[in-house]
Design a protein around this motif. Structure first.
Motif, PDB file in Angstrom:
ATOM      1  N   SER A  26       0.832  -1.192   0.000  1.00  0.00           N
ATOM      2  CA  SER A  26       0.000   0.000   0.000  1.00  0.00           C
ATOM      3  C   SER A  26       0.877   1.256   0.000  1.00  0.00           C
ATOM      4  CB  SER A  26      -0.913  -0.017   1.223  1.00  0.00           C
ATOM      5  OG  SER A  26      -1.740   1.111   1.243  1.00  0.00           O
ATOM      6  N   ARG A  33       2.532   2.572  -3.096  1.00  0.00           N
ATOM      7  CA  ARG A  33       1.629   2.997  -4.166  1.00  0.00           C
ATOM      8  C   ARG A  33       0.874   4.269  -3.807  1.00  0.00           C
ATOM      9  NH1 ARG A  33       2.575  -1.884  -4.719  1.00  0.00           N
ATOM     10  NH2 ARG A  33       2.848  -2.852  -6.751  1.00  0.00           N
ATOM     11  N   PRO A  66      -4.670  -3.277   4.332  1.00  0.00           N
ATOM     12  CA  PRO A  66      -3.632  -2.429   4.946  1.00  0.00           C
ATOM     13  C   PRO A  66      -4.184  -1.037   5.217  1.00  0.00           C
ATOM     14  CG  PRO A  66      -3.416  -2.406   2.575  1.00  0.00           C
ATOM     15  CD  PRO A  66      -4.574  -3.293   2.868  1.00  0.00           C
ATOM     16  N   TRP A  73      -9.333   5.082  -1.803  1.00  0.00           N
ATOM     17  CA  TRP A  73      -8.204   4.191  -2.048  1.00  0.00           C
ATOM     18  C   TRP A  73      -7.602   4.367  -3.425  1.00  0.00           C
ATOM     19  CZ3 TRP A  73      -5.560   0.585   0.756  1.00  0.00           C
ATOM     20  CH2 TRP A  73      -6.019   0.375   2.061  1.00  0.00           C
ATOM     21  N   ASN A  74      -6.386   3.902  -3.556  1.00  0.00           N
ATOM     22  CA  ASN A  74      -5.701   3.818  -4.843  1.00  0.00           C
ATOM     23  C   ASN A  74      -5.817   5.113  -5.627  1.00  0.00           C
ATOM     24  OD1 ASN A  74      -7.142   0.786  -4.458  1.00  0.00           O
ATOM     25  ND2 ASN A  74      -4.928   0.877  -4.676  1.00  0.00           N
ATOM     26  N   GLY A 134      -7.551   7.693  -4.603  1.00  0.00           N
ATOM     27  CA  GLY A 134      -8.843   8.317  -4.370  1.00  0.00           C
ATOM     28  C   GLY A 134      -9.919   7.883  -5.334  1.00  0.00           C
ATOM     29  N   VAL A 135      -9.729   6.769  -6.070  1.00  0.00           N
ATOM     30  CA  VAL A 135     -10.743   6.414  -7.054  1.00  0.00           C
ATOM     31  C   VAL A 135     -11.964   5.748  -6.440  1.00  0.00           C
ATOM     32  CG1 VAL A 135      -9.190   6.201  -9.023  1.00  0.00           C
ATOM     33  CG2 VAL A 135      -9.633   4.201  -7.599  1.00  0.00           C
ATOM     34  N   SER A 136     -11.790   5.023  -5.356  1.00  0.00           N
ATOM     35  CA  SER A 136     -12.909   4.243  -4.848  1.00  0.00           C
ATOM     36  C   SER A 136     -12.600   3.796  -3.429  1.00  0.00           C
ATOM     37  CB  SER A 136     -13.121   3.016  -5.742  1.00  0.00           C
ATOM     38  OG  SER A 136     -14.251   2.294  -5.342  1.00  0.00           O
ATOM     39  N   PHE A 137     -13.497   3.063  -2.853  1.00  0.00           N
ATOM     40  CA  PHE A 137     -13.230   2.373  -1.589  1.00  0.00           C
ATOM     41  C   PHE A 137     -14.214   1.212  -1.517  1.00  0.00           C
ATOM     42  CE2 PHE A 137     -16.455   3.931   1.590  1.00  0.00           C
ATOM     43  CZ  PHE A 137     -17.181   4.745   0.750  1.00  0.00           C
ATOM     44  N   PRO A 138     -14.005   0.262  -0.591  1.00  0.00           N
ATOM     45  CA  PRO A 138     -14.789  -0.971  -0.672  1.00  0.00           C
ATOM     46  C   PRO A 138     -16.287  -0.762  -0.865  1.00  0.00           C
ATOM     47  CG  PRO A 138     -13.056  -1.257   0.906  1.00  0.00           C
ATOM     48  CD  PRO A 138     -12.968   0.171   0.445  1.00  0.00           C
ATOM     49  N   GLN A 149     -17.841   1.615  -2.230  1.00  0.00           N
ATOM     50  CA  GLN A 149     -18.109   2.078  -3.593  1.00  0.00           C
ATOM     51  C   GLN A 149     -18.038   0.920  -4.587  1.00  0.00           C
ATOM     52  OE1 GLN A 149     -15.923   5.642  -4.387  1.00  0.00           O
ATOM     53  NE2 GLN A 149     -16.614   5.785  -6.476  1.00  0.00           N
ATOM     54  N   ALA A 156      -2.934   0.010 -10.118  1.00  0.00           N
ATOM     55  CA  ALA A 156      -3.691  -0.181  -8.892  1.00  0.00           C
ATOM     56  C   ALA A 156      -4.967   0.653  -8.905  1.00  0.00           C
ATOM     57  CB  ALA A 156      -2.839   0.186  -7.676  1.00  0.00           C
ATOM     58  N   ARG A 157      -4.941   1.792  -9.595  1.00  0.00           N
ATOM     59  CA  ARG A 157      -6.153   2.609  -9.678  1.00  0.00           C
ATOM     60  C   ARG A 157      -7.240   1.892 -10.458  1.00  0.00           C
ATOM     61  NH1 ARG A 157      -2.843   6.873  -9.331  1.00  0.00           N
ATOM     62  NH2 ARG A 157      -2.418   7.273 -11.515  1.00  0.00           N
ATOM     63  N   GLY A 208      -8.553  -0.444  -8.261  1.00  0.00           N
ATOM     64  CA  GLY A 208      -9.345   0.263  -7.263  1.00  0.00           C
ATOM     65  C   GLY A 208     -10.769   0.486  -7.731  1.00  0.00           C
ATOM     66  N   ILE A 209     -10.922   0.891  -8.982  1.00  0.00           N
ATOM     67  CA  ILE A 209     -12.277   1.155  -9.493  1.00  0.00           C
ATOM     68  C   ILE A 209     -13.088  -0.136  -9.527  1.00  0.00           C
ATOM     69  CG2 ILE A 209     -13.583   1.768 -11.563  1.00  0.00           C
ATOM     70  CD1 ILE A 209     -11.640   3.911 -12.111  1.00  0.00           C
ATOM     71  N   ALA A 212     -12.462  -3.052  -7.876  1.00  0.00           N
ATOM     72  CA  ALA A 212     -12.579  -3.827  -6.645  1.00  0.00           C
ATOM     73  C   ALA A 212     -12.608  -2.977  -5.386  1.00  0.00           C
ATOM     74  CB  ALA A 212     -11.440  -4.833  -6.559  1.00  0.00           C
ATOM     75  N   GLY A 213     -12.557  -1.650  -5.533  1.00  0.00           N
ATOM     76  CA  GLY A 213     -12.727  -0.789  -4.367  1.00  0.00           C
ATOM     77  C   GLY A 213     -11.449  -0.483  -3.634  1.00  0.00           C
ATOM     78  N   LYS A 214     -10.559  -1.444  -3.585  1.00  0.00           N
ATOM     79  CA  LYS A 214      -9.379  -1.244  -2.760  1.00  0.00           C
ATOM     80  C   LYS A 214      -8.344  -2.264  -3.153  1.00  0.00           C
ATOM     81  CE  LYS A 214      -8.359  -2.545   2.054  1.00  0.00           C
ATOM     82  NZ  LYS A 214      -8.654  -3.781   2.759  1.00  0.00           N
ATOM     83  N   PRO A 246      -4.154  -3.201  -1.740  1.00  0.00           N
ATOM     84  CA  PRO A 246      -4.339  -4.666  -1.643  1.00  0.00           C
ATOM     85  C   PRO A 246      -5.573  -5.068  -0.834  1.00  0.00           C
ATOM     86  CG  PRO A 246      -2.182  -3.940  -0.786  1.00  0.00           C
ATOM     87  CD  PRO A 246      -3.018  -2.740  -0.949  1.00  0.00           C
ATOM     88  N   LEU A 304     -12.143  -6.563  -1.709  1.00  0.00           N
ATOM     89  CA  LEU A 304     -13.249  -7.290  -1.100  1.00  0.00           C
ATOM     90  C   LEU A 304     -14.323  -7.667  -2.105  1.00  0.00           C
ATOM     91  CD1 LEU A 304     -13.674  -4.909   1.941  1.00  0.00           C
ATOM     92  CD2 LEU A 304     -12.352  -6.994   1.841  1.00  0.00           C
ATOM     93  N   ARG A 347     -13.533   5.865 -17.234  1.00  0.00           N
ATOM     94  CA  ARG A 347     -12.388   6.087 -16.344  1.00  0.00           C
ATOM     95  C   ARG A 347     -11.399   4.928 -16.439  1.00  0.00           C
ATOM     96  NH1 ARG A 347     -14.633   7.041 -10.603  1.00  0.00           N
ATOM     97  NH2 ARG A 347     -12.577   7.733  -9.985  1.00  0.00           N
TER      98      ARG A 347
END
Ligand code: HEM
Ligand code: HEM
Ligand code: SF4
Ligand code: SF4
Lengths: 247, 363, 354
Positions: free
Chosen positions: B69, B72, B196, B281-282, B284-288, B290, C27-28, C31-32, C34-36, C38, C41, C59
């Motif tokens: 994490s 990146r 993480p 995350w990553n 700022g594109v998303s988070f779980p 989302q 990773a971005r 991210g889109i 899978a959300g996150k 490593p 979820l 995107r």
């Protein structure tokens, strides 16, 4: 100290005179005694109402209703449920506090539910007597002006402790939404020192509800039963404050 | 080595980064830490004058996701800067040196920068069997940890592992994996939990410590307030659906497409303190949430031991069988209800009998 | 060599930072979807929790394009199509000359350090197959056998040998074996078990995948010098180029209105095997389910194949064989050559107790 006399089986005793509560105070020779002062009664019914609301809304917070259709901005189902819960929670907290304060200024009976006289042998003897009475082992109940000793024990654990627990954990949960700078968090944030993961606090708060459900069931049952069985008024006393001895 | 006496500013200037760029970085950092504009010049001043802080990064029982994490981190400037800002003298996973050569760095740092270096710990030590479940350089990791903690200025506990124990400490925790603050008790420790932690949170913490030479303000549980003072739920973009009572009930249902609240799918957002719903995350594109999946509470204590990630109500194992509060409560209430009914019936019968007796007696 | 130090020193930047920026872009993407990352979820048995919508597809496309740009500018200094058109070792040499970019630089460096002669492997290689689509797999399943041809993979022939591992003896079949430490075992010298396919050690990883897939350049390189430090790195880079192109196609091909999670995928009681190609090579999971709960679980990870210790016939794994005969000079065990070889397998050694 020892005033509660078992009714003699042959003679009809002077009932009102021997009716005593758990602390052994003798009720003076009147067929009706003023037990529950107005603040006690008001607190009782406000708290009873709040607790019912809290149980219903609390359950629905844990297991929400089916999804409602439409725009999010047109609905506020969960919001209202939670609002009702928090409002009832605040009311309960205020009236619980009032009830505690009244214990200092009110009559002797108003103090009963806040302690158990652990050190008094007589008290435990009478608890045993009450248990035997409920287990159908005693033929005659004793008369008590306030709570009988078993009821006092039950009230103390079932009501005073559990409700206090619910208020403390409830406000701790509430503080999470209010933020860590809120007064709720300053006062109740220590709960998270015991359970660092607030998921556990939710679980205990939830279990606490079920403990109260059980308490309320027994409470209402015994209230009605005693009213019928034990020769003293219960239900109406909680409304009028007067306790009548019927024999 | 030896680079630790250089300032951050001289390092980045040597790399051709302009003064203007440097100031931009300082104000960006100040903003990301939630500090005012004045802080930017304080940061700049500190970075121009202070020597770079040596950092020792150690790995106990872990999966290296914290490192993954960290490297990146989204903003390239931030990442470059953070890596130049600190002197990452030891990190056995990504350093070029290996074997004895690498281990020698530890001794050297300890001697040369006594009380000045930061010890960043990813993972935790297992204590069972004398620590033999994690042998690092021929020694139990717990010994290495204690040795390096001795002379550290402060300790960063990266991730759920170092902060709380994480999966290897889940019940029954056969290796007795133990969080850092239970092993090291005499040093300031900052917990940066998450499984993480978010990269920007990690770089933010490092930046703060290196520029100000102290730990940021911590909450009751030792986490930096600036990133861990709010729950996911408080800032979740699906919150309006929660308040409206609109929930996903099943993967791939209509509600899932509409982005309804994941509460009924076991979302732990209401009990999880982290910055996912704000920082994301990553880059700022998303988070779980989302991505349509509930939060699993990975930054919370013991999140592996609370039953399924997909249940709203926690399983309680203390009662032998796994049940949630409602199941236990309903059984208890049912049992008491039945008892009350029986008691009432017996009472009624007894009362009848007594009445008849009394009646007989009186007649 | 001029510039090498600047490019290759692990940390601090700029080379590493540039490369991390590229990885960050990938990773971005993740991210889109899978959300996150490593520890994503969004993946569920039977699909994902994530429905991609139109905006997100755009995107995703812009990120994959940016990633491609990073590869084309910094890594290859040429278009991915051109890179993938290189079919033989000689063409590669021609392509390299006078070119900038990290890849060409690596090739020059590899020649000057004679990396082709380092860490030679001549044993069989395998791939479980990766990226299953409607028209088959992008990288097919197969075994590149000792006879230098691609054969079907005899999946039932996978066994685990623990004769030299600090592990207690158990079944050879991963569907029944267990992983119980035995730290006092006399003949053992590793925490890694020795997986075998039909009794043979197998090399896995990008080079195995590309050889089995018949990628022209890699096949040619392997035919000339077997696997080695240089060709393993080349295979990883060529594979990256292939995947970057495929990612663009996949993103365009997404059918946004179709279901994204097959809910019928329940797991009734029974035994299950899951085989995928992970970044480092062939990854297998063997699992048994009873009463809706996992009863046993066994994993053979890629590094376990490559780093396998000797088996009961005293045959070493791919890494051990590749190390044999390495000229270490005066440095002995500290020789950089050893690190080159070990790292060319792209190991994950964080625990390696499988
Ligand atoms: C007799 C008293 C109470 C009962 C029976 C009760 C019951 C419940 C129940 C069953 C829940 C759901 C727990 C879960 O599974 O997440 C809940 C949640 C909660 N209760 Fe209570 N509660 C009581 C008193 C209070 C009080 C006094 C407060 C303080 C204001 C309070 C605040 C809350 C809060 C903040 C939540 C969490 C709401 C959420 O997560 O959205 N409760 N309560
Ligand atoms: C048939 C209806 C009920 C009757 C006759 C009744 C009667 C009583 C009586 C006589 C007391 C003793 C008060 C004292 O010593 O302070 C009491 C206390 C209490 N009851 Fe009830 N009760 C009834 C229903 C309920 C219900 C529905 C609830 C809650 C949901 C409830 C909750 C309590 C609590 C919390 C106390 C202690 C409160 C206090 O003393 O202020 N009661 N009740
Ligand atoms: S905290 Fe959890 S998460 Fe970070 S290294 Fe550990 S397993 Fe991975
Ligand atoms: S998805 Fe989770 S965090 Fe978001 S509003 Fe719903 S319960 Fe809260």
């Amino acid at each position: 100290m020892m005033d509660a006399v078992a009714p003699a089986s042959d003679a009809r005793p002077d009932l009102a005179a021997i009716a005593a509560d758990a602390s052994g105070e003798r009720a003076v020779g009147r067929p009706s005694v003023y037990v529950y002062e107005a603040p006690v009664r008001i607190c009782h019914w406000v708290n009873a109402f709040s607790i019912i609301v809290l149980m219903v809304t609390g359950y629905l917070i844990g297991t929400p209703l089916p999804t409602v259709a439409g725009e999010a901005s047109d609905n506020f189902v969960m919001g209202y449920i939670r609002f009702a819960h928090f409002a009832a929670g605040q009311v309960l907290a205020v009236f619980f506090l009032t009830r505690i304060l009244w214990a200092f200024v009110g009559n002797h009976h108003s103090r009963q539910i806040f302690y158990i006289p652990f050190h008094r042998k007589q008290f435990w003897k009478e608890v045993l007597h009450e248990i035997r009475w409920y287990a159908f082992l005693e033929r005659e109940p004793k008369m008590h002006v306030g709570h009988n000793p078993l009821a006092q024990t039950a009230m103390f654990t079932g009501f005073t402790l559990f409700v206090a627990f619910m208020i403390v954990t409830g406000f701790a949960l509430y503080s999470e939404g209010q933020g860590i700078d809120s007064w709720q968090h300053k006062l109740f944030g220590w709960v998270f020192a015991i359970w660092p993961n607030s998921q556990d606090v939710h679980t205990w708060h939830h279990l606490g509800m079920w403990a109260l459900v059980v308490f309320v069931m027994v409470h209402i049952y015994t209230a009605i039963r005693e009213d019928i069985m034990s020769r003293q008024s219960i239900i109406s006393s909680m409304i009028s404050g007067e306790r009548q001895f019927r024999d | 080595m030896g680079a630790a006496t250089e300032t951050f500013y001289s390092v980045i200037r040597r790399q051709g980064i302009t003064r203007r760029c440097f100031h931009k970085f300082c104000s960006l950092t100040a903003t990301s830490l939630g500090l005012g504009p004045l802080a930017a010049s304080r940061i700049a001043n500190a970075l121009e004058t202070k020597p770079r802080v040596p950092v020792i990064w150690m790995h106990g029982l872990e999966c290296t996701c914290c490192s993954e994490s960290f490297i990146r981190s989204a903003h390239p400037l931030v990442k470059d800067a953070v890596l130049s800002m600190i002197s990452l003298d030891y990190d056995d996973t990504i350093m070029a040196a290996a074997g004895h050569q690498a281990e020698a760095i530890l001794e050297e740092t300890r001697a040369k920068h006594k009380g000045q270096y930061i010890l960043a710990v990813e993972g935790n030590p297992p204590l069972n069997e004398g620590g033999m479940f994690c042998i690092d350089g021929g020694k139990p990791f717990v010994e290495k940890l204690k040795m390096m903690a001795e002379d550290a200025m402060a300790i960063i506990a990266w991730g759920a592992c170092a902060s709380w124990g994480c999966v290897q400490a889940a019940k029954p925790n056969p290796t007795q994996a133990t969080p850092i603050d239970k092993v090291i008790t005499n040093k300031p420790i900052i917990k940066v939990p998450g499984c993480p932690p978010i990269a920007e949170v990690m770089t933010g913490v490092v930046t703060f410590i290196t520029t100000f030479g102290k730990l940021p303000e911590l909450d009751r549980q030792g986490r930096p307030k600036m990133f861990y003072s709010q729950r996911i739920h408080d800032k979740c973009y699906r919150r309006p659906h929660f308040d409206a009572g609109q929930f996903v009930e099943e993967w791939d249902d209509e509600a899932a497409r509409k982005g309804y609240c994941l509460y009924k799918m076991g979302c732990k957002g209401p009990t999880t303190y982290n910055a996912c719903s704000t920082v994301r995350w990553n880059g700022g594109v998303s988070f779980p949430i989302q991505s349509g999946h509930g939060c699993i509470g990975c930054s919370e204590d013991g999140f592996w031991d609370k039953g399924s990630f997909y249940d709203r109500l926690t399983n309680i194992k203390q009662f032998g069988i796994e049940k949630n509060a409602d199941q236990i409560g309903m059984v208890a209430a049912g049992a008491v209800g039945a008892a009350v009914a029986v008691h009432a019936a017996v009472t009624a019968v007894k009362r009848l009998a007594t009445k008849r007796e009394d009646a007989d007696h009186n007649s | 060599m001029a510039g090498t130090r600047r490019r290759a020193s692990a940390l601090p930047p700029p080379a590493a930072a540039r490369c991390l920026a590229g990885a960050g872009a990938a990773a971005r993407d993740h991210g889109i979807i899978a959300g996150k990352w490593p520890h994503s979820l969004a993946f569920q048995p039977g699909g994902t929790t994530r429905a991609i919508d139109l905006g997100e597809r755009i995107r995703l496309l812009s990120i994959t394009t940016a990633f491609r740009g990073f590869l084309e500018r910094i890594v290859f200094a040429d278009s991915l199509e051109n890179v993938l058109a290189i079919a033989t070792a000689d063409e590669l040499d021609g392509w390299r000359d006078g070119r900038g970019g990290d890849f060409a630089h690596f090739l020059r460096l590899a020649d000057s350090l004679a990396l082709t002669g380092l860490g030679r492997g001549t044993g069989p290689m395998m791939s479980y197959g990766a990226y299953h689509g409607v028209d088959g797999e992008l990288f097919p399943r197969g075994l590149f056998s000792q006879r230098a041809i691609v054969e079907p993979l005899p999946l039932t022939q996978i066994t685990e040998d623990v004769s030299h591992a600090w592990m207690r003896d158990s079944f050879a079949d991963p569907a029944h074996s267990s992983t119980v430490p035995d730290p006092d075992k006399p003949a053992a010298y590793s925490w890694c078990k020795a997986p075998r396919l039909s009794g043979q050690p197998i090399e896995v990883g990008a080079i195995a995948r590309q050889t089995v897939a018949g990628q022209a350049l890699i096949t040619d390189l392997v035919a000339r010098d077997g696997t080695n430090v240089r060709s393993r790195v080349i295979a990883r880079l060529i594979e990256t180029a292939r995947i970057a192109l495929a990612m663009e196609q996949w993103t365009r091909a997404l059918r946004l209105s179709e279901p994204f999670c097959d809910k019928s995928r329940e797991l009734p009681d029974g035994s299950y095997v899951g085989l995928v190609e992970a970044a480092r090579g062939s990854l297998g999971h063997w699992m048994a389910v009873r009463d809706g709960k996992i009863e046993r679980y066994q994993i053979i990870a890629p590094t376990t194949w490559n780093f396998s210790p000797r088996d009961s016939f005293d045959v070493g794994g791919p890494l051990e064989q590749a190390l044999v005969g390495t000229d270490v000079g005066d440095a002995g065990p500290r020789a950089v050559a050893i690190q080159h070889i070990v790292r060319s397998f792209d190991p994950c050694m964080a625990c390696t107790a499988h």
